[in-house]
Structures are given as C-alpha cells and as structure tokens.
Design a protein around this motif. Structure first.
Motif, PDB file in Angstrom:
ATOM      1  N   CYS A  42      14.759  52.504  66.878  1.00  0.00           N
ATOM      2  CA  CYS A  42      13.542  53.311  66.219  1.00  0.00           C
ATOM      3  C   CYS A  42      12.443  52.974  66.958  1.00  0.00           C
ATOM      4  O   CYS A  42      12.272  52.023  66.619  1.00  0.00           O
ATOM      5  CB  CYS A  42      13.690  52.600  64.891  1.00  0.00           C
ATOM      6  SG  CYS A  42      12.684  55.122  63.970  1.00  0.00           S
ATOM      7  N   GLN A  58       8.462  60.946  72.493  1.00  0.00           N
ATOM      8  CA  GLN A  58       9.602  61.312  72.573  1.00  0.00           C
ATOM      9  C   GLN A  58      10.704  62.723  73.021  1.00  0.00           C
ATOM     10  O   GLN A  58      11.381  62.174  73.333  1.00  0.00           O
ATOM     11  CB  GLN A  58       9.395  62.058  70.634  1.00  0.00           C
ATOM     12  CG  GLN A  58      10.795  62.870  69.876  1.00  0.00           C
ATOM     13  CD  GLN A  58       9.975  63.313  68.512  1.00  0.00           C
ATOM     14  OE1 GLN A  58       9.633  63.821  68.753  1.00  0.00           O
ATOM     15  NE2 GLN A  58      11.279  63.252  67.670  1.00  0.00           N
ATOM     16  N   ARG A  59       9.676  63.237  73.504  1.00  0.00           N
ATOM     17  CA  ARG A  59      10.642  64.490  74.325  1.00  0.00           C
ATOM     18  C   ARG A  59      11.177  63.650  75.790  1.00  0.00           C
ATOM     19  O   ARG A  59      11.899  63.443  76.193  1.00  0.00           O
ATOM     20  CB  ARG A  59       9.834  65.138  75.372  1.00  0.00           C
ATOM     21  CG  ARG A  59       9.360  65.968  73.618  1.00  0.00           C
ATOM     22  CD  ARG A  59       8.466  67.315  75.008  1.00  0.00           C
ATOM     23  NE  ARG A  59       7.660  68.540  73.758  1.00  0.00           N
ATOM     24  CZ  ARG A  59       6.341  68.552  73.175  1.00  0.00           C
ATOM     25  NH1 ARG A  59       5.827  68.081  75.033  1.00  0.00           N
ATOM     26  NH2 ARG A  59       6.462  69.473  73.009  1.00  0.00           N
ATOM     27  N   LYS A  62      14.651  61.380  74.634  1.00  0.00           N
ATOM     28  CA  LYS A  62      14.965  62.175  74.179  1.00  0.00           C
ATOM     29  C   LYS A  62      16.236  62.357  75.749  1.00  0.00           C
ATOM     30  O   LYS A  62      17.007  63.009  74.854  1.00  0.00           O
ATOM     31  CB  LYS A  62      14.991  63.444  73.145  1.00  0.00           C
ATOM     32  CG  LYS A  62      15.883  64.151  73.028  1.00  0.00           C
ATOM     33  CD  LYS A  62      15.605  65.267  71.847  1.00  0.00           C
ATOM     34  CE  LYS A  62      16.512  65.921  71.235  1.00  0.00           C
ATOM     35  NZ  LYS A  62      16.079  67.114  69.902  1.00  0.00           N
ATOM     36  N   GLY A  65      18.368  59.776  76.439  1.00  0.00           N
ATOM     37  CA  GLY A  65      19.528  59.280  74.941  1.00  0.00           C
ATOM     38  C   GLY A  65      18.138  59.285  73.716  1.00  0.00           C
ATOM     39  O   GLY A  65      17.671  59.638  73.995  1.00  0.00           O
ATOM     40  N   SER A  66      19.312  58.641  72.830  1.00  0.00           N
ATOM     41  CA  SER A  66      18.661  59.646  71.157  1.00  0.00           C
ATOM     42  C   SER A  66      17.861  57.901  70.781  1.00  0.00           C
ATOM     43  O   SER A  66      18.385  57.115  70.862  1.00  0.00           O
ATOM     44  CB  SER A  66      19.635  60.019  70.377  1.00  0.00           C
ATOM     45  OG  SER A  66      19.419  60.191  69.047  1.00  0.00           O
ATOM     46  N   PRO A  68      15.860  56.944  67.298  1.00  0.00           N
ATOM     47  CA  PRO A  68      14.923  58.449  65.147  1.00  0.00           C
ATOM     48  C   PRO A  68      13.154  57.508  66.186  1.00  0.00           C
ATOM     49  O   PRO A  68      12.876  56.820  66.579  1.00  0.00           O
ATOM     50  CB  PRO A  68      15.900  56.825  65.069  1.00  0.00           C
ATOM     51  CG  PRO A  68      16.738  56.051  65.543  1.00  0.00           C
ATOM     52  CD  PRO A  68      16.911  56.335  66.583  1.00  0.00           C
ATOM     53  N   GLY A  88      12.798  66.901  66.513  1.00  0.00           N
ATOM     54  CA  GLY A  88      14.265  66.114  65.836  1.00  0.00           C
ATOM     55  C   GLY A  88      13.383  64.771  65.499  1.00  0.00           C
ATOM     56  O   GLY A  88      14.432  63.551  64.972  1.00  0.00           O
ATOM     57  N   CYS A  89      12.644  64.565  65.365  1.00  0.00           N
ATOM     58  CA  CYS A  89      12.193  62.860  64.171  1.00  0.00           C
ATOM     59  C   CYS A  89      12.314  62.972  62.940  1.00  0.00           C
ATOM     60  O   CYS A  89      12.847  64.441  62.554  1.00  0.00           O
ATOM     61  CB  CYS A  89      10.705  63.002  64.153  1.00  0.00           C
ATOM     62  SG  CYS A  89       9.342  64.749  63.060  1.00  0.00           S
ATOM     63  N   SER A 112      21.037  56.340  60.317  1.00  0.00           N
ATOM     64  CA  SER A 112      21.778  57.997  62.033  1.00  0.00           C
ATOM     65  C   SER A 112      22.183  56.835  63.093  1.00  0.00           C
ATOM     66  O   SER A 112      22.597  57.802  63.441  1.00  0.00           O
ATOM     67  CB  SER A 112      20.517  58.604  61.753  1.00  0.00           C
ATOM     68  OG  SER A 112      19.408  57.951  63.149  1.00  0.00           O
ATOM     69  N   GLN A 113      21.641  55.400  62.990  1.00  0.00           N
ATOM     70  CA  GLN A 113      22.324  55.321  64.240  1.00  0.00           C
ATOM     71  C   GLN A 113      23.513  54.182  63.997  1.00  0.00           C
ATOM     72  O   GLN A 113      24.317  54.212  65.149  1.00  0.00           O
ATOM     73  CB  GLN A 113      21.060  53.740  64.706  1.00  0.00           C
ATOM     74  CG  GLN A 113      20.268  54.264  65.099  1.00  0.00           C
ATOM     75  CD  GLN A 113      20.109  55.587  66.222  1.00  0.00           C
ATOM     76  OE1 GLN A 113      20.552  54.768  67.501  1.00  0.00           O
ATOM     77  NE2 GLN A 113      20.165  56.672  66.203  1.00  0.00           N
TER      78      GLN A 113
END
Length: 119
Positions: A42, A58-59, A62, A65-66, A68, A88-89, A112-113
C-alpha cells in the motif's frame, strides 16, 4: 509484521508507532525508481508531492497492477477528492485528521489485498 512504502514523511512515525514498517520516498519519481523487486502492499501519498502528483502516481501504478492508495492532503479541493476516489483510492484524508482514521484505512488496504506472506 507488514511492510509499507510511504511517500509522505508526515505519517512515518505514526506508522512505525503502530508496528508498521515504513519506507519514505522523497518524491513520486524516487518511488518509481525503487528496486522493483520490493513488495509494495500500500502507499500513503500526499496529493501534492511536488513534481508528479500523487494522483498521477496512482494512475501510473494502476496501469501496471493494483496497489491500494491512501491519500492525505491539506488542500480543500472537492474536484481532487472526486478524481482520487474515482481512481480507486482506499481513503482520502484531509489534514489534520485523527490518527485512527489513517490506521483504519491501512487496515482496509491490508484486507483488500487478502492474505500476505509478510504477516
């Protein structure tokens, strides 16, 4: 113990005080230049990092991959909040904020992970 990557120095001591290993980066660019083998569970980012913004970082993340992201900011800008939330924060916290809000957001990010090998 979980390991964190942190781009905002203002929360480093708070995370460490809660038993979260944190690493500080001076900019989004220095974070992107890190050892790609390091595990990122994260990010806690300030919206205004100087240079590349936290939202731009963040973009970019994303796209690959994802990861947080929790945003913190002193800016009162509803447009930025909407932009960060749509991207998606996990949380968008306006300074000053109670430490418990950040810790709760961190726990949400870990959940979330799913299960982690660093537990």
């Amino acid at each position: 113990m979980k390991r964190w990557r942190v781009c905002s120095a203002c929360v480093l001591r708070l995370l460490n005080a809660h038993g979260i290993l944190a690493e500080e980066y001076t900019s989004a660019e220095s974070f992107l230049g890190r050892d790609v083998g390091s595990n990122v569970e994260c990010l806690v980012l300030d919206v205004d990092l100087g240079g590349m913004s936290g939202i731009e970082l963040q973009r970019r993340l994303k796209e690959s991959g994802s990861v947080p992201v929790i945003f913190i900011t002193a800016l009162e800008d509803d447009t930025l909040k909407v932009e960060a939330t749509q991207a998606g924060c996990i949380a968008y916290l306006r300074k000053p904020f109670p430490a418990a809000l950040l810790i709760d957001a961190i726990n949400d990010a870990f959940e979330s992970q799913g299960p982690s090998s660093s537990d």
